[in-house]
Design a protein around this motif. Structure first.
Motif, PDB file in Angstrom:
ATOM      1  N   PHE A   1      28.095  14.747  63.835  1.00 31.43           N
ATOM      2  CA  PHE A   1      28.619  15.479  62.685  1.00 31.43           C
ATOM      3  C   PHE A   1      29.060  14.512  61.590  1.00 31.43           C
ATOM      4  O   PHE A   1      28.750  14.705  60.416  1.00 31.43           O
ATOM      5  CB  PHE A   1      29.792  16.366  63.118  1.00 31.43           C
ATOM      6  N   LYS A   2      29.780  13.464  61.988  1.00 30.39           N
ATOM      7  CA  LYS A   2      30.249  12.474  61.020  1.00 30.39           C
ATOM      8  C   LYS A   2      29.082  11.834  60.290  1.00 30.39           C
ATOM      9  O   LYS A   2      29.109  11.655  59.068  1.00 30.39           O
ATOM     10  CB  LYS A   2      31.077  11.389  61.709  1.00 30.39           C
ATOM     11  N   THR A   3      28.042  11.499  61.042  1.00 27.16           N
ATOM     12  CA  THR A   3      26.863  10.880  60.445  1.00 27.16           C
ATOM     13  C   THR A   3      26.203  11.818  59.444  1.00 27.16           C
ATOM     14  O   THR A   3      25.796  11.397  58.361  1.00 27.16           O
ATOM     15  CB  THR A   3      25.857  10.476  61.543  1.00 27.16           C
TER      16      THR A   3
ATOM     17  N   LEU B   1      25.824  10.832  55.565  1.00 21.16           N
ATOM     18  CA  LEU B   1      24.506  10.734  54.936  1.00 21.16           C
ATOM     19  C   LEU B   1      24.396  11.645  53.724  1.00 21.16           C
ATOM     20  O   LEU B   1      23.793  11.274  52.708  1.00 21.16           O
ATOM     21  CB  LEU B   1      23.402  11.036  55.955  1.00 21.16           C
ATOM     22  N   GLU B   2      24.992  12.814  53.806  1.00 23.38           N
ATOM     23  CA  GLU B   2      25.007  13.695  52.630  1.00 23.38           C
ATOM     24  C   GLU B   2      25.827  13.080  51.511  1.00 23.38           C
ATOM     25  O   GLU B   2      25.463  13.185  50.336  1.00 23.38           O
ATOM     26  CB  GLU B   2      25.552  15.075  52.990  1.00 23.38           C
TER      27      GLU B   2
ATOM     28  N   GLU C   1      25.912  16.084  46.067  1.00 20.52           N
ATOM     29  CA  GLU C   1      27.148  16.831  45.888  1.00 20.52           C
ATOM     30  C   GLU C   1      28.295  15.838  45.839  1.00 20.52           C
ATOM     31  O   GLU C   1      28.212  14.747  46.412  1.00 20.52           O
ATOM     32  CB  GLU C   1      27.371  17.800  47.059  1.00 20.52           C
ATOM     33  N   THR C   2      29.374  16.219  45.187  1.00 21.43           N
ATOM     34  CA  THR C   2      30.537  15.334  45.137  1.00 21.43           C
ATOM     35  C   THR C   2      31.244  15.353  46.488  1.00 21.43           C
ATOM     36  O   THR C   2      31.011  16.238  47.310  1.00 21.43           O
ATOM     37  CB  THR C   2      31.535  15.775  44.044  1.00 21.43           C
TER      38      THR C   2
ATOM     39  N   TRP D   1      35.163   7.873  56.477  1.00 30.08           N
ATOM     40  CA  TRP D   1      33.973   7.810  57.330  1.00 30.08           C
ATOM     41  C   TRP D   1      32.846   7.053  56.631  1.00 30.08           C
ATOM     42  O   TRP D   1      32.139   6.266  57.258  1.00 30.08           O
ATOM     43  CB  TRP D   1      33.493   9.209  57.694  1.00 30.08           C
ATOM     44  N   LYS D   2      32.698   7.283  55.327  1.00 34.26           N
ATOM     45  CA  LYS D   2      31.643   6.617  54.558  1.00 34.26           C
ATOM     46  C   LYS D   2      31.852   5.104  54.550  1.00 34.26           C
ATOM     47  O   LYS D   2      30.912   4.335  54.788  1.00 34.26           O
ATOM     48  CB  LYS D   2      31.628   7.165  53.132  1.00 34.26           C
ATOM     49  N   SER D   3      33.083   4.661  54.320  1.00 30.95           N
ATOM     50  CA  SER D   3      33.344   3.214  54.298  1.00 30.95           C
ATOM     51  C   SER D   3      33.179   2.595  55.682  1.00 30.95           C
ATOM     52  O   SER D   3      32.667   1.477  55.814  1.00 30.95           O
ATOM     53  CB  SER D   3      34.726   2.922  53.733  1.00 30.95           C
ATOM     54  N   GLN D   4      33.576   3.317  56.738  1.00 32.69           N
ATOM     55  CA  GLN D   4      33.373   2.824  58.102  1.00 32.69           C
ATOM     56  C   GLN D   4      31.888   2.685  58.400  1.00 32.69           C
ATOM     57  O   GLN D   4      31.446   1.711  59.008  1.00 32.69           O
ATOM     58  CB  GLN D   4      34.016   3.769  59.123  1.00 32.69           C
ATOM     59  N   PHE D   5      31.125   3.669  57.980  1.00 34.26           N
ATOM     60  CA  PHE D   5      29.684   3.658  58.209  1.00 34.26           C
ATOM     61  C   PHE D   5      29.035   2.475  57.498  1.00 34.26           C
ATOM     62  O   PHE D   5      28.240   1.743  58.090  1.00 34.26           O
ATOM     63  CB  PHE D   5      29.080   4.977  57.702  1.00 34.26           C
TER      64      PHE D   5
END
Length: 91
Positions: free
Chosen positions: A11-13, A17-18, A24-25, A43-47
């Motif tokens: 789910f996080k991924t 990715l979106e 979308e913002t 989550w984005k920065s961790q990824f």
């Protein structure tokens, strides 16, 4: 007391990715998935910080197997020493 929600890595991924696609913002994604925008940003920065590890040589699985092998060897050695000391001390 309110329990924390636990999200799967899948789910996080999907959310990250979106977010990376920028169609979308972050706020819109937060509303869409019922998340706080700060959580999506985290989550984005961790990824992004761990993305380079995907392409590193040698997998973690191999490292774990090597460590496991070394530990079994050490356990065997220590067991032999214990058995030897038991014989010497006569127990």
């Amino acid at each position: 007391m309110k329990k924390r929600k636990k999200y799967t890595s899948r789910f996080k991924t999907k959310v990250v990715l979106e977010a990376l696609q920028e169609r979308e913002t972050i706020q819109e994604l937060g509303r869409k998935y019922g998340l706080h925008p700060n959580q999506i940003s985290t989550w984005k920065s961790q990824f992004l910080s761990s993305a380079s590890s995907v392409f590193e040589k040698g997998t973690k699985k191999e490292d774990v197997e090597k460590e496991k092998e070394a530990l079994f060897k050490k356990v065997g050695q220590l067991q032999m020493e214990v058995d030897f000391l038991k014989k010497v001390l006569g127990k």
